[in-house]
Every structure is written in C-alpha cells, then in structure tokens.
Design a protein around this motif. Structure first.
Motif, PDB file in Angstrom:
ATOM      1  N   TRP A   1      63.541  40.717  16.419  1.00 22.73           N
ATOM      2  CA  TRP A   1      62.392  41.016  15.587  1.00 22.73           C
ATOM      3  C   TRP A   1      61.359  39.909  15.384  1.00 22.73           C
ATOM      4  CZ3 TRP A   1      59.482  44.819  14.419  1.00 22.73           C
ATOM      5  CH2 TRP A   1      58.502  44.641  13.449  1.00 22.73           C
TER       6      TRP A   1
ATOM      7  N   ASP B   1      66.179  45.278  17.434  1.00 25.30           N
ATOM      8  CA  ASP B   1      65.643  45.591  16.103  1.00 25.30           C
ATOM      9  C   ASP B   1      64.795  46.854  16.216  1.00 25.30           C
ATOM     10  OD1 ASP B   1      63.953  44.945  13.422  1.00 25.30           O
ATOM     11  OD2 ASP B   1      65.764  43.716  13.429  1.00 25.30           O
ATOM     12  N   ASP B   2      63.760  46.947  15.443  1.00 26.58           N
ATOM     13  CA  ASP B   2      62.951  48.175  15.371  1.00 26.58           C
ATOM     14  C   ASP B   2      62.289  48.490  16.731  1.00 26.58           C
ATOM     15  OD1 ASP B   2      61.700  50.365  14.283  1.00 26.58           O
ATOM     16  OD2 ASP B   2      60.751  49.257  12.635  1.00 26.58           O
TER      17      ASP B   2
ATOM     18  N   MET C   1      58.546  50.460  11.175  1.00 29.44           N
ATOM     19  CA  MET C   1      57.424  50.603  12.096  1.00 29.44           C
ATOM     20  C   MET C   1      57.137  52.069  12.440  1.00 29.44           C
ATOM     21  SD  MET C   1      56.214  47.623  12.316  1.00 29.44           S
ATOM     22  CE  MET C   1      54.925  47.973  13.492  1.00 29.44           C
TER      23      MET C   1
ATOM     24  N   LYS D   1      72.170  47.112  12.053  1.00 31.68           N
ATOM     25  CA  LYS D   1      71.320  46.664  10.936  1.00 31.68           C
ATOM     26  C   LYS D   1      70.651  47.913  10.394  1.00 31.68           C
ATOM     27  CE  LYS D   1      67.011  44.013  10.195  1.00 31.68           C
ATOM     28  NZ  LYS D   1      66.138  42.966  10.788  1.00 31.68           N
TER      29      LYS D   1
ATOM     30  N   TYR E   1      65.646  45.663  -0.846  1.00 28.13           N
ATOM     31  CA  TYR E   1      64.764  46.736  -1.331  1.00 28.13           C
ATOM     32  C   TYR E   1      64.915  46.992  -2.832  1.00 28.13           C
ATOM     33  CZ  TYR E   1      63.281  47.588   3.379  1.00 28.13           C
ATOM     34  OH  TYR E   1      62.718  47.417   4.620  1.00 28.13           O
TER      35      TYR E   1
ATOM     36  N   MET F   1      66.240  35.378   9.888  1.00 28.61           N
ATOM     37  CA  MET F   1      66.435  34.716  11.186  1.00 28.61           C
ATOM     38  C   MET F   1      66.016  33.243  11.212  1.00 28.61           C
ATOM     39  SD  MET F   1      64.843  37.919  13.237  1.00 28.61           S
ATOM     40  CE  MET F   1      64.118  38.588  11.756  1.00 28.61           C
TER      41      MET F   1
HETATM   42  C1  GLA Z   1      61.773  45.131   7.989  1.00 27.06           C
HETATM   43  C2  GLA Z   1      62.930  44.154   8.149  1.00 27.06           C
HETATM   44  C3  GLA Z   1      62.680  43.225   9.313  1.00 27.06           C
HETATM   45  C4  GLA Z   1      62.473  44.032  10.580  1.00 27.06           C
HETATM   46  C5  GLA Z   1      61.344  45.031  10.388  1.00 27.06           C
HETATM   47  C6  GLA Z   1      61.236  45.989  11.556  1.00 27.06           C
HETATM   48  O1  GLA Z   1      60.594  44.484   7.584  1.00 27.06           O
HETATM   49  O2  GLA Z   1      63.156  43.430   6.979  1.00 27.06           O
HETATM   50  O3  GLA Z   1      63.748  42.325   9.476  1.00 27.06           O
HETATM   51  O4  GLA Z   1      63.666  44.699  10.895  1.00 27.06           O
HETATM   52  O5  GLA Z   1      61.528  45.816   9.213  1.00 27.06           O
HETATM   53  O6  GLA Z   1      60.231  46.912  11.392  1.00 27.06           O
END
Ligand code: GLA
Length: 411
Positions: free
Chosen positions: A33, A78-79, A128, A154, A192, A253
């Motif tokens: 990410w 990741d996303d 995203m 995750k 969150y 990270m």
């Molecule tokens: C959130 C997470 C990040 C990453 C983004 C991906 O902001 O906290 O670590 O995974 O989403 O869109």
C-alpha cells in the motif's frame, strides 16, 4: 442465574476466538500500500501498477536479496486487487491485472518459501471503492481466501458502521478459524473507533485478531512518523499491556527506502517500531533500494530484538527538555533494548545518563552493543556515567545485557 449466563458465554467466546497459533512474534514482510497505492494504470506504468507481476517481482526480490531468510516472509496485497464477484457471489480478482488468479500467486509465494496476504474491507466498499465483504458475505469470503491458500487477511473498515464492525470482525475471525487453514488476521477495526477504550475493547481484539491498526495511516514523511509515535506514546499505558505473542499493535508500515525519510530518520523509525514490538512491513520498491537502507532493514541484531520471544512491547521511560526521549523494551535472557532519540534539528546532541538513572539494577554490571555501529560498551555499572551522541531526528540504539559475575556464580 449468573452462573448460567457465564456458562452460556463460554462456548460463544470459544467459537468466536481466533485460535490459529500464528504470529508469536511480530509479522515481517512486504505490503504494497504505502509505496504503490492504488496505481492501476498498467498500460502506462506496467512496472509499478498493482498486478500479479508486481507481486511476483517483489517475491523474487524477497528471496534473492536475503529478506526471506531474515524473516521477511509475508508478501501482502492491499487494496485495488478486486475485479468483482461472480454469479455465485464469489470474489474474483481484476482479470486484466491478475490474469492467473490469487491461487496462482499464493502457489508462487509458497514455492519460494513466502506467505501471501490479501486485503478486504468489512463494509460495502474498500477504501478505494472496490467491493467489500458485507456481513452476509463474510463466511463465503473466508472460505474463498482459504481455498486460494492465502496466509493473512487485512480487513479494513471503510464504508461500514460501528455496528457492522462490531459484528463483522468477530464473525470473520470465527469464519477464518472454521476454514481450518491458519490465516493470520489483521484488523483495522480499532483505528475506525478512535483507537481507545471504551470504544475499543482490546481484550476482545487480542482474542480475535493477530494484529490491529490502532491509528491513522502512515504517509511518506517524518511528520507522519512523529504523529504516530506521539499518539502511541500518549496512550502507552493503554496500548503497551495489550500487545503480546499472537496479538500486536500495528503502528503501520515502514517507510524506509522511500522518499520522505533521511537515513537518520530511517534508522529512527526502525528502532522505534522495534521498541513498540511492531510488525515490520516494508512498503517500498525492493528493486531500487539503496545499500544503506538495506543495512537498516536487514540489521540482524535489530531483527533479533524485534522478534524477541517474550514479545513484550517497550515504553518511553524518559522525556527530557522536550527533545530527548529514552525508550526501553525488556527482552529475554534479562537483556533489554534502549533507544535514545533526539528531536533536535540543529546538531548532534551529547546526552549524558547512567543506567541507575534509567532505573536499571544498580548492583549489576552490563555490556551494551550499539545496534547500528556495532560498538561494544563494556563495564557499565549502575552509577557509570555514559554519553551518547544522538544525531538530529536520529537515534542511538543499544542491546543491553548483564554480565554475569563468574566468581559469584561459582561459589
Ligand atoms: C485504508 C488503510 C490503508 C490502506 C488503504 C487502502 O486507508 O488504513 O492501510 O489499506 O485503506 O485503500
């Protein structure tokens, strides 16, 4: 009546618990990410877009450049990998960017002695805007990840309500458990809810998650590192006790190898994250890393400290004159890690102290190894004054261990 309620609660707690025996020490690896974000432009930027090719390249680097053998075994997506759901509701990756599918990528990782991590979101959409895993999809998605032979999930929290998260995270933990495949579970849930009790129940988290993001996303800057550090220190009385083998706080990270940190700051992030018993997820382009940055990330002693089997998170034990801070993490075999950190921005600072001032046992003699220079500092008794020279926004880090008095022990 009370007893009956208690008895009823026991099996429920067992069902919900994540009982995978994983991550007895903080996970180490690579996560896409921070460095590669949601770059899906494979036509114009094929070498840096989120695609199976990028993950295979990073997998190759993890092996060839010695990362895997030092413990950096997780290769985490990741996303922005999701293409949608098929007719049966099953997740499918983006067909253009992941043409061989996730199972193929997991096999590739496993063939190299690595583990594959994946990302989903406990809401309608990922952060995203890709399809999330709503409550009715949790079980199916856990099964899909297990069938693909994924090793870590995750689970993010965008586009979800507090109620959905309160139901969804334990439900996912139970669903992962039920697959029978050990899948490490990284929960963004506390981040969150503001990261603090009473909104966050850390005892519950420690039962259902192997690691959790407590706070804001890291960005590629020293300011971002400091803001995360400050928050963790402000709340260390709450956060320090909840970490331990199998369940870790995650300050996010490592930036080392990117654009925002000087070498001193890179050493500082590595040292401070190690004091925090944090996961060591690099998010950088392993193809272009400098030797100096590699030396920081591959320092065997700092990795040994990060991976200490006791798994005790360290604390800030001194804050002096608003710019010098000292951190300590207790380690196995009566050793400890000390980090002397300077926030000054002018010149190297000569910090004088003694182990007695830092609350170490006065009757023992210690030896220290400077983690970055390799220097040995011997004959440290409680009252011995020592001086460490700390560069601006830098650290001096010691691995400190008692020297056993041979004559005494022979008597
Ligand atoms: C959130 C997470 C990040 C990453 C983004 C991906 O902001 O906290 O670590 O995974 O989403 O869109």
């Amino acid at each position: 009546m009370l007893l009956k309620t208690a008895l009823l609660l026991v099996p429920v707690a067992h069902v919900l618990m994540l009982d995978n025996g994983l991550l007895r020490t903080p996970p180490m690896g690579w996560l896409a990410w921070e460095r590669f974000r949601c770059n899906t432009n494979c036509d114009e930027d094929p070498k840096n877009c989120i695609s199976e090719w990028l993950f295979m390249e990073m997998a190759d680097r993890l092996v060839q450049d010695g990362w895997r053998d030092l413990g950096y075994v997780y290769l985490n997506i990741d996303d922005c990998w999701i293409g949608g759901r098929d007719a049966s509701g099953r997740l499918v990756p983006d067909a253009k960017r992941f043409p061989h599918g996730i199972a193929f990528l997991a096999d590739y990782a496993h063939s190299l002695g690595l583990k594959l991590g994946i990302y989903e979101d406990m809401g309608k959409l990922t952060c995203m805007g890709y399809p999330g895993t709503t409550l009715d999809k949790v079980v199916q998605d856990a099964q899909t990840f297990a069938e693909w032979k994924v090793d870590m999930l995750k689970l993010d929290g965008c586009y979800s309500t507090p109620e959905e998260r309160a139901e969804g995270y334990p439900k996912m933990a139970a669903a992962l458990n039920a697959t029978g495949r050990p899948i490490a579970f990284s929960c963004s849930w506390p981040a969150y809810e503001g990261g603090l009790p009473p909104a966050v129940n850390y005892s519950l988290l420690a039962e259902i998650c192997n690691l959790w993001r407590n706070y804001d996303d890291i960005q590629d800057s020293w300011d971002s590192v400091l803001s995360i550090l400050d928050w963790f220190m402000q709340h260390q009385d709450i956060l320090q006790p909840v970490a331990g083998p199998g369940h870790w706080n995650d300050p996010d990270m490592l930036l080392i190898g990117n654009f925002g940190l000087s070498l001193e700051q890179a050493q500082a992030q590595m040292a401070l994250w190690t004091i925090l018993a944090a996961p060591l997820f690099m998010s950088t382009d392993l193809r272009t890393m400098s030797v100096q940055n590699m030396d920081i990330l591959q320092n065997p002693l700092i990795i040994k400290i990060n991976q200490d089997p006791l798994g005790i998170q360290g604390r800030r034990i001194r804050k002096e004159k608003s710019y010098i801070e000292v951190f300590m993490r207790p380690l196995s075999n009566e050793a400890s890690a000390l980090v002397f950190f300077s926030r000054r921005t002018d010149m190297p600072y000569r910090y004088q102290s003694s182990l007695a001032q830092l609350n170490f046992n006065r009757s023992m003699t210690y030896e220290a190894e400077d983690v970055y220079s390799g220097d040995i500092i011997s004959g440290l008794r409680g009252e011995t004054n020592f001086t460490v020279i700390i560069n601006p926004s830098g650290v001096v880090m010691w691995y400190l261990y008692p020297i056993k008095n041979l004559e005494m022990s022979q008597q």
